[in-house]
Design a protein around this motif. Sequence first.
Motif, PDB file in Angstrom:
ATOM      1  N   ARG A 113      60.026-110.188  40.977  1.00 24.13           N
ATOM      2  CA  ARG A 113      61.132-109.192  40.820  1.00 24.13           C
ATOM      3  C   ARG A 113      61.891-109.581  39.740  1.00 24.13           C
ATOM      4  O   ARG A 113      62.274-110.844  39.590  1.00 24.13           O
ATOM      5  CB  ARG A 113      61.926-108.896  42.055  1.00 24.13           C
ATOM      6  CG  ARG A 113      62.447-109.983  42.577  1.00 24.13           C
ATOM      7  CD  ARG A 113      63.256-109.640  44.092  1.00 24.13           C
ATOM      8  NE  ARG A 113      62.404-109.173  44.981  1.00 24.13           N
ATOM      9  CZ  ARG A 113      62.816-108.411  46.231  1.00 24.13           C
ATOM     10  NH1 ARG A 113      64.069-108.081  46.311  1.00 24.13           N
ATOM     11  NH2 ARG A 113      61.628-108.081  46.868  1.00 24.13           N
ATOM     12  N   GLY A 114      62.586-108.927  38.799  1.00 19.69           N
ATOM     13  CA  GLY A 114      63.355-109.322  37.825  1.00 19.69           C
ATOM     14  C   GLY A 114      63.051-108.508  36.543  1.00 19.69           C
ATOM     15  O   GLY A 114      62.301-107.617  36.400  1.00 19.69           O
ATOM     16  N   THR A 115      63.559-108.992  35.436  1.00 19.12           N
ATOM     17  CA  THR A 115      63.239-108.403  33.997  1.00 19.12           C
ATOM     18  C   THR A 115      62.753-109.433  33.399  1.00 19.12           C
ATOM     19  O   THR A 115      63.082-110.724  33.183  1.00 19.12           O
ATOM     20  CB  THR A 115      64.598-107.834  33.544  1.00 19.12           C
ATOM     21  OG1 THR A 115      65.298-106.810  34.323  1.00 19.12           O
ATOM     22  CG2 THR A 115      64.308-107.308  32.066  1.00 19.12           C
ATOM     23  N   SER A 150      68.167-117.397  35.246  1.00 17.62           N
ATOM     24  CA  SER A 150      68.234-116.050  34.425  1.00 17.62           C
ATOM     25  C   SER A 150      69.720-116.166  33.771  1.00 17.62           C
ATOM     26  O   SER A 150      69.914-115.688  32.469  1.00 17.62           O
ATOM     27  CB  SER A 150      68.299-114.763  35.438  1.00 17.62           C
ATOM     28  OG  SER A 150      67.288-114.718  36.255  1.00 17.62           O
ATOM     29  N   ASP A 175      68.426-110.330  39.025  1.00 16.41           N
ATOM     30  CA  ASP A 175      68.342-109.438  37.840  1.00 16.41           C
ATOM     31  C   ASP A 175      69.638-109.625  37.096  1.00 16.41           C
ATOM     32  O   ASP A 175      70.084-108.648  36.425  1.00 16.41           O
ATOM     33  CB  ASP A 175      68.249-107.907  38.205  1.00 16.41           C
ATOM     34  CG  ASP A 175      67.385-107.061  37.060  1.00 16.41           C
ATOM     35  OD1 ASP A 175      66.947-107.842  35.958  1.00 16.41           O
ATOM     36  OD2 ASP A 175      67.352-106.130  37.059  1.00 16.41           O
ATOM     37  N   ASN A 202      73.283-105.918  33.174  1.00 15.01           N
ATOM     38  CA  ASN A 202      73.926-105.833  34.452  1.00 15.01           C
ATOM     39  C   ASN A 202      75.235-106.526  34.724  1.00 15.01           C
ATOM     40  O   ASN A 202      75.848-106.683  35.762  1.00 15.01           O
ATOM     41  CB  ASN A 202      72.923-106.395  35.517  1.00 15.01           C
ATOM     42  CG  ASN A 202      71.637-105.459  35.599  1.00 15.01           C
ATOM     43  OD1 ASN A 202      71.954-104.208  35.447  1.00 15.01           O
ATOM     44  ND2 ASN A 202      70.691-105.903  36.100  1.00 15.01           N
TER      45      ASN A 202
END
Length: 363
Positions: A281-283, A307, A243, A248
Motif C-alpha cells: 500500500r502507498g504511492t 516515505s 501514504d 497528503n
Amino acid sequence: MNYAEIMKIGFVLNWNAHGCSNCQRSGGRCGYDNNEFVCFCRDGPHAKTCHDGVISAAIVISLTFVIMCVIRSEKLSIKFFSNMTKSDKDIEGFIRSYGHLHVKRFRFSGIKQMTISFKQKLGRGGYGDVYKGKLLDGRLVAVKLLNESKGNGEEFINEVASISRTSHINVVTLVGFCLEGSKRALVYEFMSNGSLEKFIYNENPMQTTPQLEWKELLQIAKGIAEGLHDLHRGCNTRILHFDIKPHNILLDKDFCPKISDFGLAKLCERKESIISMEDARGTIGYIALEVSNRNFGGVSYKSDVCSYGMMILEMVGGRRNIKVGVTNTSEIYFPHWIYKHLEQGCDLRLLHGVVTAEEDEIA
C-alpha cells in the motif's frame, strides 16, 4: 331524646373529607365506600378525581403506542440491516463497537446542505472528491465524498479510527462523518493553503503559486516529523500512515502542516515492531522497499520514515520523485537523479536559490 323519631325525620350531616374539593372540581361528588374516600363520577367511582380514569387510559394508550413503535422500529432496523452489504454491516459494526466517538455523525442531507449540493470542488483524492463546505456555526470545512464503487469500506474505518485517536496540532482534525448505506463522507477542518505540493515544485514556468522560503520549509518538515512521531509513539495504539507524500500534507492559513488522508493507515499495538500485511500500500516513489517486497525486511513504522525522507528530498530538490514523461530511468527515480547531480559536483542546495549563510545552514 327519641332517636327513632329523629331518624324518621332525617338530619344533615357535615364532615371534612380529604381531597373532596379536587373531586368536586373534576365534576364528581364526594363519598365513602367501606370507610374509604371515593369520588363518584358519571362513569363510576374513582379513587381521587374523575380524571383518574382518563389519565390511566392515556397512560395505557401511550405505552401501547410506544411498544408498537419500538416493535416497528426493530422490524425496520432488521429489514434495513438485512438489505445492507457486507461492507455496510462491517462499518456499522465498527461504529457501534467503537463506542462514543468524539466526532459528529451527519446525515447526508446535512452534507449536501453544508456543501451547497457539492458546489465548490477543492480537489480529488485516492478515494473520492473533496468539496468546500460551511457548518451552521460558520466554520469552513473540507468534505471528502468517498467513492461508492471503490474499496470495501476499509478506508472509511481507517480514517475514523485513526484520526479520532489523536488530536495533535500536525494531524488534520476530523470534524465528523456521514454513513447512510453506500453514501459515505468525511468532514475535516478546512486548510486554506491546500496541499504542500503546490509550493515545492517548480516544474511549470507559468506557476503563480510562490515557492516557500527555506525557513518555512524547515518548519513544515519539523511539523510533519512531530505529527508522525505522535502517530507512531504518542497514542496507545500505533498508527502507521503508509501514504506520506506532499499531496497528503495540508497547510493552514499560517502554513502549519497537517498530515491527512488516512485511507491506507493501519493500526497496531505499540509493542509490535514488525506488522503483517497482506498487500502493498502507498504511492509509487514513496513506498519503502519492504512494503512492496518482503525480501527487503519486515514492515514497521520505519516504512513511514522512508516515505517522509523521500518527501524531504522533494522539498529540497523542488521536483517530483516520479517525473512523468521522462524516458531515462535515472531521471525518473529521484535518488538516481540526486546521485547523478552529486557525481557532477552540483550543489543541491542551489536548486532553491540558497544565497545567505543562514539559508545554507537550513538547507
